[in-house]
Design a protein around this motif. Structure first.
Motif, mmCIF file in Angstrom:
data_model
loop_
_atom_site.group_PDB
_atom_site.id
_atom_site.type_symbol
_atom_site.label_atom_id
_atom_site.label_comp_id
_atom_site.label_asym_id
_atom_site.label_seq_id
_atom_site.Cartn_x
_atom_site.Cartn_y
_atom_site.Cartn_z
ATOM 1 N N LYS A 83 0.845 -1.189 0.000
ATOM 2 C CA LYS A 83 0.000 0.000 0.000
ATOM 3 C C LYS A 83 0.882 1.241 0.000
ATOM 4 C CE LYS A 83 -3.166 2.593 2.985
ATOM 5 N NZ LYS A 83 -3.937 2.573 4.262
ATOM 6 N N GLU A 147 2.111 3.921 10.072
ATOM 7 C CA GLU A 147 0.749 3.402 9.913
ATOM 8 C C GLU A 147 0.633 2.611 8.616
ATOM 9 O OE1 GLU A 147 -3.815 5.129 9.440
ATOM 10 O OE2 GLU A 147 -2.280 6.350 10.425
ATOM 11 N N GLU A 150 2.709 -0.675 9.021
ATOM 12 C CA GLU A 150 1.999 -1.668 9.837
ATOM 13 C C GLU A 150 0.913 -2.352 9.012
ATOM 14 O OE1 GLU A 150 2.584 -2.799 12.787
ATOM 15 O OE2 GLU A 150 3.403 -1.253 14.112
ATOM 16 N N TYR A 151 0.215 -1.583 8.189
ATOM 17 C CA TYR A 151 -0.796 -2.176 7.307
ATOM 18 C C TYR A 151 -0.144 -3.182 6.365
ATOM 19 C CZ TYR A 151 -4.246 -2.692 3.608
ATOM 20 O OH TYR A 151 -5.106 -3.241 2.685
ATOM 21 N N ASN A 152 0.966 -2.784 5.745
ATOM 22 C CA ASN A 152 1.658 -3.673 4.808
ATOM 23 C C ASN A 152 2.182 -4.921 5.495
ATOM 24 O OD1 ASN A 152 1.287 -2.183 2.415
ATOM 25 N ND2 ASN A 152 2.963 -0.802 2.960
ATOM 26 N N SER A 154 0.810 -6.468 8.054
ATOM 27 C CA SER A 154 -0.331 -7.357 8.241
ATOM 28 C C SER A 154 -0.816 -7.935 6.918
ATOM 29 C CB SER A 154 -1.463 -6.588 8.930
ATOM 30 O OG SER A 154 -2.616 -7.387 9.056
ATOM 31 N N ALA A 155 -0.906 -7.076 5.885
ATOM 32 C CA ALA A 155 -1.422 -7.524 4.588
ATOM 33 C C ALA A 155 -0.542 -8.593 3.951
ATOM 34 C CB ALA A 155 -1.561 -6.333 3.647
#
Length: 280
Positions: A83, A147, A150-152, A154-155
């Motif tokens: 992302k 932020e 952290e998304y990446n 998890s993804a």
């Protein structure tokens, strides 16, 4: 309603008129993104009718030199999707040289790795995915970038630990490898970059001070307190910075300095080794 072929031709023409590099490819990628079709599907049904509103809107946004990756919200790196938004630098293929070198060294060993100035987390997450026994920590000063990282994490089902820190300010312990793609563009060069970069990508991730070397100086001098003996420091560099970065490494007591080239044959990464009692 227009056919997919008509829309693609309109997109290519508008991007070409706006002076967008690789207009054909960008127009296709936006078509693929909006309508969720593959090239094979397009060639089978180029005359399929589609609502043109969203596609033409995105084409106009791209024609204003807004980065394609920020429009689609994604950039692929080392075979993994990441992302992206305006809080983070868009990952480049050049940076894969750094990751490839680090993962070749780590292999299946249980090494501790620190990624400084992580941005999207693409370096740290790729290392974590490709080196299952590595323990990877990543640092950035920007809460917005963290932020996204952290998304990446998890993804991509990775297991990187992220820390908000101004360089080593909140870092304790020692590592076997420190990697970094720090800001390295000289301040006065930024104004000459493509508008996609200078007007939209975060300045904090680009500006390396007047000579582009400030972060190499700071990270290198501080890293000696956070490397195990024999530990490695590996940087991405600008293609003309190999000699200067190597001198910074030497002045801080590093040995075994090696430069690595990208696919275009340009200097793209520099690595070195720190052995205790060599400094000075």
């Amino acid at each position: 309603m227009k056919s997919l072929r008509e829309l693609l031709n309109i997109g290519i023409k508008e991007l070409n008129n706006a002076g967008i590099e690789d207009a054909d490819n960008d127009a296709w990628l936006l078509l693929e993104h909006i309508y969720g079709i593959s090239r094979a599907e397009y060639y089978l049904e180029p005359l399929k009718q589609a609502d043109e509103t969203e596609y033409l809107e995105k084409i106009r946004i791209r024609a204003n030199h807004y980065p394609l990756q920020y429009i689609t919200g994604c950039q692929w790196f080392m075979g993994f999707p990441f992302k992206v938004n305006e809080s983070v630098l868009i990952p480049r293929q050049d940076t894969e040289v750094l990751v490839e070198r680090a993962t070749a060294i780590i292999g299946h060993e249980s090494m501790k790795v620190l990624d400084m100035c992580t941005g999207t987390g693409c370096i740290a997450i790729s290392i974590d995915k490709l080196c299952p026994n590595a323990s990877v920590t990543a640092v950035d000063v920007s809460p917005q970038a963290l932020e996204v990282a952290e998304y990446n994490n998890s993804a991509n089902s990775a297991d990187v630990k992220f820390i908000k820190s101004n360089l080593f300010e909140n870092i304790t312990g020692k590592y076997d490898i420190i990697v970094s793609n720090p800001p390295y563009i000289p301040t006065n060069v930024i104004k000459g970059l493509m508008p996609e970069v200078r007007e939209h990508e975060p300045l904090i991730a680009l500006d390396g001070s007047s000579d582009g070397l400030e972060f190499y100086r700071r990270i290198t001098s501080l890293s000696v307190e956070h490397l195990n003996s024999g530990g490695l420091l590996i940087y991405e560099i600008g293609c003309e910075q190999a000699e200067s970065v190597s001198e910074i490494m030497k002045s801080n007591g590093f040995d075994n300095i090696v430069t690595h080239k990208d696919l275009a044959g340009l200097n793209r990464a520099v690595e070195c080794q720190y052995i205790f009692n060599r400094k000075g």
